[in-house]
Design a protein around this motif. Structure first.
Motif, PDB file in Angstrom:
ATOM      1  N   ALA A  76      40.493  39.403  46.989  1.00 21.34           N
ATOM      2  CA  ALA A  76      39.601  38.242  47.075  1.00 21.34           C
ATOM      3  C   ALA A  76      40.394  36.959  47.309  1.00 21.34           C
ATOM      4  O   ALA A  76      39.869  35.999  47.877  1.00 21.34           O
TER       5      ALA A  76
ATOM      6  N   ASP B 122      40.288  36.282  50.812  1.00 20.94           N
ATOM      7  CA  ASP B 122      38.911  36.380  51.319  1.00 20.94           C
ATOM      8  C   ASP B 122      38.595  37.740  51.928  1.00 20.94           C
ATOM      9  O   ASP B 122      37.920  37.835  52.952  1.00 20.94           O
TER      10      ASP B 122
ATOM     11  N   ARG C 106      36.796  41.207  50.894  1.00 16.92           N
ATOM     12  CA  ARG C 106      35.925  41.808  49.892  1.00 16.92           C
ATOM     13  C   ARG C 106      35.936  43.317  50.029  1.00 16.92           C
ATOM     14  O   ARG C 106      35.851  43.859  51.132  1.00 16.92           O
TER      15      ARG C 106
END
Length: 86
Positions: free
Chosen positions: A26, A29, A31
């Protein structure tokens, strides 16, 4: 040595849990769910085994750097820095 092997060895060496890896990804960025993550750590003959692609390993490594070192400091372009470079 496959990407899965590298991922497994890094996980063990840094004593990371699934939650830790999700948080590390995370940071860049990226997921991923715990179930998707567990597919990388299964044995190759398991029906739900999944190969770890270059993109996932690259993002994990970049996130691990941020996790261990902290975020890269922002560079400021000031007149003082420009003068010191000349």
């Amino acid at each position: 040595m496959t990407n899965n092997d590298i991922f497994k060895k890094l996980r063990v060496a840094h004593k990371l849990r699934d939650e830790d890896i999700v948080k590390i990804l995370a940071l860049v960025d990226f997921r991923i769910s715990k179930s998707e993550l567990n597919a990388f750590f299964r044995k190759e003959d398991h029906p739900k085994y999944m190969e770890c692609g270059d993109q996932i390993l690259r993002n994990f490594l970049n996130g691990l750097i941020i996790h261990l070192r902290g975020p890269m400091p922002k560079k400021e372009n000031t007149d003082k820095q420009k003068k010191s470079n000349n």
